[in-house]
Structures are given as C-alpha cells and as structure tokens.
Design a protein around this motif. Structure first.
Motif, PDB file in Angstrom:
ATOM      1  N   GLY A   7      41.371  25.542  37.947  1.00 54.04           N
ATOM      2  CA  GLY A   7      42.533  24.968  38.614  1.00 54.04           C
ATOM      3  C   GLY A   7      43.412  24.157  37.688  1.00 54.04           C
ATOM      4  O   GLY A   7      44.040  23.176  38.110  1.00 54.04           O
TER       5      GLY A   7
ATOM      6  N   GLU B 229      42.458  29.580  35.682  1.00 55.84           N
ATOM      7  CA  GLU B 229      42.512  29.816  37.129  1.00 55.84           C
ATOM      8  C   GLU B 229      41.265  29.270  37.810  1.00 55.84           C
ATOM      9  O   GLU B 229      41.352  28.603  38.849  1.00 55.84           O
ATOM     10  CB  GLU B 229      42.661  31.307  37.409  1.00 55.84           C
ATOM     11  N   GLU B 230      40.095  29.533  37.249  1.00 54.00           N
ATOM     12  CA  GLU B 230      38.847  29.078  37.860  1.00 54.00           C
ATOM     13  C   GLU B 230      38.760  27.565  37.907  1.00 54.00           C
ATOM     14  O   GLU B 230      38.238  26.986  38.870  1.00 54.00           O
ATOM     15  CB  GLU B 230      37.655  29.637  37.079  1.00 54.00           C
TER      16      GLU B 230
ATOM     17  N   PRO C  72      39.857  34.126  32.628  1.00 56.14           N
ATOM     18  CA  PRO C  72      39.828  33.504  33.957  1.00 56.14           C
ATOM     19  C   PRO C  72      39.675  31.991  33.975  1.00 56.14           C
ATOM     20  O   PRO C  72      39.665  31.388  35.050  1.00 56.14           O
ATOM     21  CB  PRO C  72      38.593  34.155  34.574  1.00 56.14           C
TER      22      PRO C  72
ATOM     23  N   PRO D  68      47.813  30.260  33.366  1.00 55.04           N
ATOM     24  CA  PRO D  68      46.793  31.064  34.059  1.00 55.04           C
ATOM     25  C   PRO D  68      47.318  32.441  34.447  1.00 55.04           C
ATOM     26  O   PRO D  68      48.522  32.648  34.629  1.00 55.04           O
ATOM     27  CB  PRO D  68      46.497  30.238  35.319  1.00 55.04           C
ATOM     28  N   CYS D  69      46.405  33.393  34.589  1.00 59.01           N
ATOM     29  CA  CYS D  69      46.735  34.705  35.141  1.00 59.01           C
ATOM     30  C   CYS D  69      45.664  35.070  36.163  1.00 59.01           C
ATOM     31  O   CYS D  69      44.511  34.656  36.037  1.00 59.01           O
ATOM     32  CB  CYS D  69      46.845  35.768  34.054  1.00 59.01           C
ATOM     33  N   ARG D  70      46.052  35.824  37.163  1.00 60.71           N
ATOM     34  CA  ARG D  70      45.169  36.119  38.283  1.00 60.71           C
ATOM     35  C   ARG D  70      43.945  36.926  37.848  1.00 60.71           C
ATOM     36  O   ARG D  70      44.075  38.003  37.270  1.00 60.71           O
ATOM     37  CB  ARG D  70      45.941  36.889  39.355  1.00 60.71           C
TER      38      ARG D  70
ATOM     39  N   ASP E  49      46.617  23.806  34.772  1.00 66.49           N
ATOM     40  CA  ASP E  49      47.956  24.373  34.603  1.00 66.49           C
ATOM     41  C   ASP E  49      48.199  25.013  33.240  1.00 66.49           C
ATOM     42  O   ASP E  49      48.852  26.057  33.151  1.00 66.49           O
ATOM     43  CB  ASP E  49      49.015  23.280  34.812  1.00 66.49           C
TER      44      ASP E  49
ATOM     45  N   THR F 125      50.926  36.737  36.935  1.00 67.47           N
ATOM     46  CA  THR F 125      50.926  35.280  36.974  1.00 67.47           C
ATOM     47  C   THR F 125      52.052  34.851  37.895  1.00 67.47           C
ATOM     48  O   THR F 125      53.048  35.559  38.063  1.00 67.47           O
ATOM     49  CB  THR F 125      51.086  34.660  35.578  1.00 67.47           C
ATOM     50  N   SER F 126      51.907  33.702  38.505  1.00 68.51           N
ATOM     51  CA  SER F 126      52.850  33.259  39.533  1.00 68.51           C
ATOM     52  C   SER F 126      54.119  32.677  38.913  1.00 68.51           C
ATOM     53  O   SER F 126      54.153  32.305  37.734  1.00 68.51           O
ATOM     54  CB  SER F 126      52.195  32.196  40.408  1.00 68.51           C
TER      55      SER F 126
ATOM     56  N   ASN G 190      53.444  29.248  37.560  1.00 74.60           N
ATOM     57  CA  ASN G 190      52.874  29.244  36.216  1.00 74.60           C
ATOM     58  C   ASN G 190      53.929  29.533  35.163  1.00 74.60           C
ATOM     59  O   ASN G 190      53.936  28.920  34.084  1.00 74.60           O
ATOM     60  CB  ASN G 190      51.765  30.296  36.121  1.00 74.60           C
TER      61      ASN G 190
END
Length: 467
Positions: free
Chosen positions: A256, A253-254, A250, A432-434, A258, A445-446, A449
């Motif tokens: 912020g 993601e935590e 995490p 990152p991954c959710r 890239d 992941t978006s 990303n």
C-alpha cells in the motif's frame, strides 16, 4: 521517464543553443505547471520509450520513456513554486492526469496487434508514427527537439532557467525485440566499449542491418561509424539522470505504498547453450540407448534454479526463458536443444559465480548423458549499477514534501538507467502496478499512480536542477 541535470552554470554566463550545449540562464525561478508538463511529457515518452534529464552546460543526457505534456500556455498562466529553496516546492505543482492518460492511450494505437496488446517493433511503420507523435508533444510543449544518429530523441526545455537545464528523451530500442540487444540507445550514449562496430554489424531475423533499418526510418547517419560514435556522452556532460517506471513487481501494491525509491539496478548475464544428441524414434529407441539432448537441457534448467537458490540471496534470480528442441516432434527423441539462460543480481561477483556454476554443470551433464556440448557462450554480462545518493536524496525529499508514502527498493528489471549510471549520477522512481504485471496486455497502473509519479519526478528535477 528519465531526466538529467547539467553542471552548474556560472552566473552571468550567456545562453546558447546548439546540438551539444544545454540552455541555461542565471534566473533561478521556474514555473511549476510547465515543469510538471515536461515531466508528464517524459512519462508519455516512456510509453513510447522516451526520457527526461537534467543536463550539464555543454552536455546532454537521454533515456527511453513515455510522457504526456500540458498544452502550451502563456507564461502569465504558470504559477511559481514556493518553498524548499529558490523557486521550488510541492505547493505549486499542477498536473492534468486525464490528459496524460489520453496521450498514453493514443500512443497505444500505434501497434501491430489489437488492443489491449501493444506491439511496436523498432524502426517499423508504427514505431516511426509513435516517434512522430512523441516529437509533436515535445514541440507543442515548447521543447527544442533534436535527434542523434541512432534515433534517440531529445527535447530541451528552453523556458526553464535554473542552474542546470532540463531535457526529456526518448531512447532507441530499450527492448531487444528486433536486433537482440536491449537498451541500444543508452548503451551508445554511455559509450560502451566496442558497441559501435557491434551495432553496425547487427542484423534482424530477416538479415536487414541495423543501419539500413535506421536509415529507412529517417536516421541515415546510422550508416556512418563516425556519426554513431559521436552519440556518446562524457561524464562532464550530464549532471543527473532520473527515470520514472512502473515497479514491474507486486511489492508497492501489496504494501500500500505510493513510491519506490530505487537504490540499485540488477543486471543480467545471458548464457546460450546448445546440446546435440543422437535422436531417434520415440518407440524404437530404447531408453538405455538414448543420448537425449532435450533431457540434458531440462537437467541444466534445474541446475540453474539450484545454483541460484544456493546463494540464499533474494536479489539473485535465474531463468531459462528460451528452449528450442529439434526435431520438435512428439514421436522423436530430441537430437538438438538450444537454451538461453538469464541470470541477474545487483551483486556482480555473486551473479558471475552462479554463471560459473551453471557452466560447470553444463559440462558435467553433457559428459554424463553422452551428448555433445556444441555451444556454451556468455553473450552478455553487463555490470549492475548503484543509484546516486544525491539523486535518491532529491527523490526522497520530493516524496516527503508531497506527503506520499515510500520504500527503498532494488530494480530487478533491466532499464536504460543501468547504462546512464555510467555517465551520470542516476536514480529511478517506481510507481505501483496491478498485480506486479508487466510486458503483458493486462499491464496496468492507475491515474492516481501516474499523477504521483509525475509530481515526484517534477519536484525531483526541480531540486536537482537548482543544486
């Protein structure tokens, strides 16, 4: 996704193509759109378990990754990349992330389970279909494809002409699902001692040997020990290896951020322990008369946790991930317990110290509880790997040029890069991954990303290929 870079090609040297030679010319320019397409192809391969690398003349490199490629276009439609050295820079990078997502989604249809789960077991029908799909993407993108005896798939970009050629790879069996050993493809490429005989002796739960399963999937050479041994790479064959992956944690993601630039890859030691006791009826057998194998296993699981926490190191982790009790009935005292324990660290000596502590605890627990320690076997203890400063510098430079935020971090998960580091300077790129979730149906992941990761990989490969 993974990538390797070959040694420098002397100017004026001829270009040759054969299974053991990479393609090179003395033209240092390259087209950014195509490079990103190759990088994206590597990412789709990641979903399929494929990789990309920069090779050394006369050598090859590989890794499991999924990747999506752009459609093949005429050379005139590709732009040269400007800046940051001869023919490379961030300004010319073009990438179609929707196409990548479509390819990953299509790859996910080759599954034994319904969406959103994806289950694809080595050398089964869906695995073969996924391999064929990744190979078709390689060919559509103009890559020259070859396969080795155990099913690693290589795609060489013949149209790219730096000092060092680039290849993408799909590794065989990063996950240990069918035969119990992970990263089989990269282990064999890294020439791990004793693994030819061990690989050929492997059987799945139904008793089918690895070689027979491979042959049924179209890799008949897997039956021949000499052909399997020939898969191995030498250090002189691969200039660099790069793998793109979700973080599986995490932190990015935590915070912020890239991109994660991996500095070290933890490696596990796997311990198998069996306790046997007397068993008996859950009501009739008094507590003072019991020799409970289940309680011995429970106590050892807590001892694993205590040994890890005693190191006071965040990078040391321990997991009792598999525990089987027999007779496994609510009204019976367990007479047998089978445990599989995973202990990981980036510091090999510290990890091995935890293993030793756990093994000592198992002996003491068995003696105190009056159960028999039937088995205590260290079945695997791979050394951790440090990432190459050359590769991490190239990644860092690419990230800066693309204007992305980043942090340096450790990979606590197992990757093919762990083994490729034995034969080549190696690095990893994290996106990152959710929620830090992986190996679950809700892993995500978006597109943003994905695009960042592919662009960083492409520019990193470009920089490494020109060194």
């Amino acid at each position: 996704m993974k990538a390797t870079i070959d040694p420098v090609v002397p100017k004026g040297s001829s270009t040759t193509i054969d299974p053991k030679a990479n393609i090179a010319t003395n033209d240092l320019s390259f087209r950014s759109s195509k490079l990103v397409a190759v990088a994206a192809a590597v990412l789709v391969a990641v979903a399929a378990i494929a990789a990309a690398f920069v090779s050394i003349p006369g050598g090859l490199g590989t890794k499991d990754v999924n990747f999506a490629l752009q459609p093949t276009r005429n050379d005139q439609e590709f732009r040269h990349v400007e800046g940051a050295g001869p023919g490379i820079g961030a300004s010319g990078i073009v990438f179609y992330v929707d196409r990548l997502q479509e390819q990953i989604d299509h790859l996910a249809t080759f599954s034994n389970d319904e969406p959103p789960a994806v289950t694809r077991v080595l050398f089964t029908e869906n695995d073969v279909k996924a391999r064929d799909y990744v190979e078709s993407l390689m060919r559509e993108s103009g890559l020259i494809v070859r396969k080795d005896a155990i099913g690693n798939i290589f795609g060489r970009w013949a149209g790219f002409s730096p000092h060092r050629p680039i290849e993408v790879l799909m590794f065989t069996s990063e996950e240990p699902t069918r035969f119990g050993i992970g990263c089989l493809g990269s282990r064999m490429l890294a020439n791990q001692t004793g693994y030819v005989d061990r690989l050929l002796a492997l059987q799945d739960k139904d008793g089918q040997p690895f070689a027979e399963a491979a042959a049924q999937a179209g890799f008949g050479e897997a039956r021949d020990a000499g052909s399997v041994a020939a898969v191995a790479l030498g250090r002189e064959q691969v200039g660099a290896f790069v793998e793109l992956h979700i973080e599986q944690g995490p932190i990015l993601e935590e915070k912020g951020e890239d991109i994660g630039i991996v500095t070290a890859i933890a490696a596990p030691a796997t311990l198998m322990v069996d306790f046997s006791g007397g068993g008996g009826h859950a009501g009739a057998l008094l507590m003072k008369h019991r020799n409970d194998a289940g309680l011995a296993a429970a106590e050892l699981a807590l001892a694993v946790e205590a040994a890890v926490l005693a190191t006071k190191a965040d990078d040391t982790v321990g997991t009792t991930g598999h525990l089987v009790l027999q007779p496994n009935a609510v009204n019976s005292v367990p007479r047998h317990a089978h445990m599989e324990i995973d202990i990981r660290d980036i510091d090999e000596a510290r990890r091995d110290g935890v293993v030793s502590t756990v093994m000592g605890a198992a002996r003491r627990i068995a003696a105190r509880r009056g159960v028999k320690l039937e088995r205590m076997e260290l079945v695997n203890a791979d050394p951790p790997a440090r990432c190459s400063s050359m590769v991490t510098s190239a990644i860092s430079s690419a990230v800066d040029e693309l204007g992305l935020s980043h942090r340096r971090m450790v990979s606590r998960a197992y990757h093919d890069a762990l083994f490729m580091a034995r034969v080549a300077p190696t690095g990893m790129i994290f996106i990152p991954c959710r929620g830090g979730v992986s190996h679950r149906p809700d892993e995500f992941t978006s597109k943003a990303n994905l695009a960042n990761g592919v662009r960083v990989l492409a520019l990193t490969l470009a920089k490494l290929s020109l060194q």
